[in-house]
Design a protein around this motif. Structure first.
Motif, PDB file in Angstrom:
ATOM      1  N   ARG A 171      10.390 -47.572  60.484  1.00 13.29           N
ATOM      2  CA  ARG A 171       9.801 -48.364  59.409  1.00 13.29           C
ATOM      3  C   ARG A 171       9.139 -47.461  58.365  1.00 13.29           C
ATOM      4  O   ARG A 171       9.204 -47.738  57.181  1.00 13.29           O
ATOM      5  CB  ARG A 171       8.779 -49.343  59.968  1.00 13.29           C
ATOM      6  N   LEU A 172       8.503 -46.363  58.818  1.00  9.81           N
ATOM      7  CA  LEU A 172       7.858 -45.441  57.886  1.00  9.81           C
ATOM      8  C   LEU A 172       8.909 -44.753  56.999  1.00  9.81           C
ATOM      9  O   LEU A 172       8.730 -44.641  55.799  1.00  9.81           O
ATOM     10  CB  LEU A 172       7.030 -44.409  58.649  1.00  9.81           C
ATOM     11  N   GLU A 173      10.022 -44.337  57.619  1.00  4.82           N
ATOM     12  CA  GLU A 173      11.089 -43.717  56.835  1.00  4.82           C
ATOM     13  C   GLU A 173      11.656 -44.707  55.823  1.00  4.82           C
ATOM     14  O   GLU A 173      11.921 -44.357  54.669  1.00  4.82           O
ATOM     15  CB  GLU A 173      12.209 -43.218  57.752  1.00  4.82           C
ATOM     16  N   LYS A 174      11.869 -45.939  56.271  1.00  4.49           N
ATOM     17  CA  LYS A 174      12.385 -46.974  55.378  1.00  4.49           C
ATOM     18  C   LYS A 174      11.382 -47.265  54.269  1.00  4.49           C
ATOM     19  O   LYS A 174      11.762 -47.424  53.105  1.00  4.49           O
ATOM     20  CB  LYS A 174      12.684 -48.247  56.175  1.00  4.49           C
ATOM     21  N   PHE A 175      10.121 -47.274  54.626  1.00  7.98           N
ATOM     22  CA  PHE A 175       9.082 -47.532  53.637  1.00  7.98           C
ATOM     23  C   PHE A 175       9.046 -46.425  52.569  1.00  7.98           C
ATOM     24  O   PHE A 175       8.963 -46.710  51.375  1.00  7.98           O
ATOM     25  CB  PHE A 175       7.725 -47.645  54.344  1.00  7.98           C
ATOM     26  N   ILE A 176       9.137 -45.167  52.996  1.00 11.15           N
ATOM     27  CA  ILE A 176       9.126 -44.046  52.050  1.00 11.15           C
ATOM     28  C   ILE A 176      10.370 -44.090  51.164  1.00 11.15           C
ATOM     29  O   ILE A 176      10.295 -43.924  49.951  1.00 11.15           O
ATOM     30  CB  ILE A 176       9.027 -42.700  52.805  1.00 11.15           C
ATOM     31  N   ARG A 177      11.529 -44.322  51.782  1.00  9.91           N
ATOM     32  CA  ARG A 177      12.773 -44.383  51.028  1.00  9.91           C
ATOM     33  C   ARG A 177      12.733 -45.529  50.008  1.00  9.91           C
ATOM     34  O   ARG A 177      13.086 -45.350  48.840  1.00  9.91           O
ATOM     35  CB  ARG A 177      13.949 -44.541  51.989  1.00  9.91           C
ATOM     36  N   ASP A 178      12.291 -46.690  50.433  1.00 10.04           N
ATOM     37  CA  ASP A 178      12.206 -47.832  49.517  1.00 10.04           C
ATOM     38  C   ASP A 178      11.201 -47.571  48.405  1.00 10.04           C
ATOM     39  O   ASP A 178      11.434 -47.955  47.251  1.00 10.04           O
ATOM     40  CB  ASP A 178      11.821 -49.104  50.288  1.00 10.04           C
ATOM     41  N   ASP A 179      10.100 -46.945  48.758  1.00  9.34           N
ATOM     42  CA  ASP A 179       9.075 -46.645  47.751  1.00  9.34           C
ATOM     43  C   ASP A 179       9.633 -45.698  46.677  1.00  9.34           C
ATOM     44  O   ASP A 179       9.393 -45.896  45.488  1.00  9.34           O
ATOM     45  CB  ASP A 179       7.848 -46.037  48.430  1.00  9.34           C
ATOM     46  N   ILE A 180      10.372 -44.680  47.123  1.00 16.01           N
ATOM     47  CA  ILE A 180      10.955 -43.732  46.155  1.00 16.01           C
ATOM     48  C   ILE A 180      12.006 -44.421  45.301  1.00 16.01           C
ATOM     49  O   ILE A 180      12.049 -44.239  44.085  1.00 16.01           O
ATOM     50  CB  ILE A 180      11.540 -42.509  46.884  1.00 16.01           C
ATOM     51  N   LEU A 181      12.852 -45.216  45.932  1.00 14.56           N
ATOM     52  CA  LEU A 181      13.938 -45.861  45.191  1.00 14.56           C
ATOM     53  C   LEU A 181      13.449 -46.964  44.259  1.00 14.56           C
ATOM     54  O   LEU A 181      13.992 -47.154  43.177  1.00 14.56           O
ATOM     55  CB  LEU A 181      14.983 -46.419  46.153  1.00 14.56           C
ATOM     56  N   ILE A 182      12.424 -47.662  44.658  1.00 17.47           N
ATOM     57  CA  ILE A 182      11.959 -48.779  43.833  1.00 17.47           C
ATOM     58  C   ILE A 182      10.920 -48.330  42.810  1.00 17.47           C
ATOM     59  O   ILE A 182      11.046 -48.604  41.619  1.00 17.47           O
ATOM     60  CB  ILE A 182      11.378 -49.901  44.729  1.00 17.47           C
ATOM     61  N   TYR A 183       9.896 -47.635  43.266  1.00 16.52           N
ATOM     62  CA  TYR A 183       8.780 -47.306  42.387  1.00 16.52           C
ATOM     63  C   TYR A 183       8.779 -45.850  41.914  1.00 16.52           C
ATOM     64  O   TYR A 183       8.067 -45.521  40.977  1.00 16.52           O
ATOM     65  CB  TYR A 183       7.451 -47.583  43.104  1.00 16.52           C
ATOM     66  N   GLY A 184       9.536 -45.002  42.545  1.00 17.53           N
ATOM     67  CA  GLY A 184       9.454 -43.581  42.232  1.00 17.53           C
ATOM     68  C   GLY A 184      10.583 -43.042  41.389  1.00 17.53           C
ATOM     69  O   GLY A 184      10.768 -41.830  41.310  1.00 17.53           O
ATOM     70  N   LYS A 185      11.366 -43.909  40.765  1.00 13.45           N
ATOM     71  CA  LYS A 185      12.483 -43.428  39.955  1.00 13.45           C
ATOM     72  C   LYS A 185      12.003 -42.621  38.753  1.00 13.45           C
ATOM     73  O   LYS A 185      12.510 -41.528  38.489  1.00 13.45           O
ATOM     74  CB  LYS A 185      13.345 -44.593  39.491  1.00 13.45           C
ATOM     75  N   THR A 186      11.039 -43.123  38.047  1.00 12.82           N
ATOM     76  CA  THR A 186      10.550 -42.431  36.847  1.00 12.82           C
ATOM     77  C   THR A 186       9.885 -41.101  37.195  1.00 12.82           C
ATOM     78  O   THR A 186      10.232 -40.079  36.594  1.00 12.82           O
ATOM     79  CB  THR A 186       9.584 -43.338  36.063  1.00 12.82           C
ATOM     80  N   PRO A 187       8.955 -41.053  38.152  1.00 10.74           N
ATOM     81  CA  PRO A 187       8.373 -39.745  38.495  1.00 10.74           C
ATOM     82  C   PRO A 187       9.417 -38.757  39.031  1.00 10.74           C
ATOM     83  O   PRO A 187       9.367 -37.565  38.721  1.00 10.74           O
ATOM     84  CB  PRO A 187       7.326 -40.060  39.568  1.00 10.74           C
ATOM     85  N   PHE A 188      10.382 -39.254  39.829  1.00 12.86           N
ATOM     86  CA  PHE A 188      11.419 -38.376  40.350  1.00 12.86           C
ATOM     87  C   PHE A 188      12.292 -37.832  39.213  1.00 12.86           C
ATOM     88  O   PHE A 188      12.617 -36.644  39.184  1.00 12.86           O
ATOM     89  CB  PHE A 188      12.277 -39.137  41.375  1.00 12.86           C
TER      90      PHE A 188
END
Length: 111
Positions: free
Chosen positions: A12-29
């Protein structure tokens, strides 16, 4: 049951990090990628600039050396082409003399 719960929590933590990057972290990435690319370009441009500065300094040094050589050649030409020097060599080393106009003889060729 305890190890199964930890495994589920890790997933769940891995999924949470991955989802967070894909959903909210596109611009910073995306901005991070742009920063890395721009920093690599700055390093490359700085390196190229340093190479050009070194080449420029070598050319200026070569120009100075050629200018010094040119001045020495002009000085040598004026020294070697000096008529007083030639006259002195003719009189001292070759034992030449001036011709007296009364003793001068003209030779002409017959056809």
């Amino acid at each position: 049951m305890n190890s199964r719960y930890k495994l589920k929590k890790v997933i769940r933590l891995e999924k949470f990090i991955r989802d967070d990057i894909l959903i909210y972290g596109k611009t910073p990435f995306f901005l991070l990628i742009l920063i890395i690319i721009s920093s690599m370009l700055i390093i490359n441009i700085t390196y190229q600039t340093r190479l050009l500065i070194i080449e420029h300094e070598k050319i200026i040094l070569e120009e100075k050396l050629l200018d010094i050589e040119w001045r020495n050649l002009i000085l040598e030409e004026s020294t070697l082409g000096n008529s007083n020097r030639i006259e002195d060599i003719a009189l001292t080393k070759l034992h030449m003399q001036y011709i007296d106009p009364l003793n001068e003889r003209k030779i002409s060729m017959k056809d």
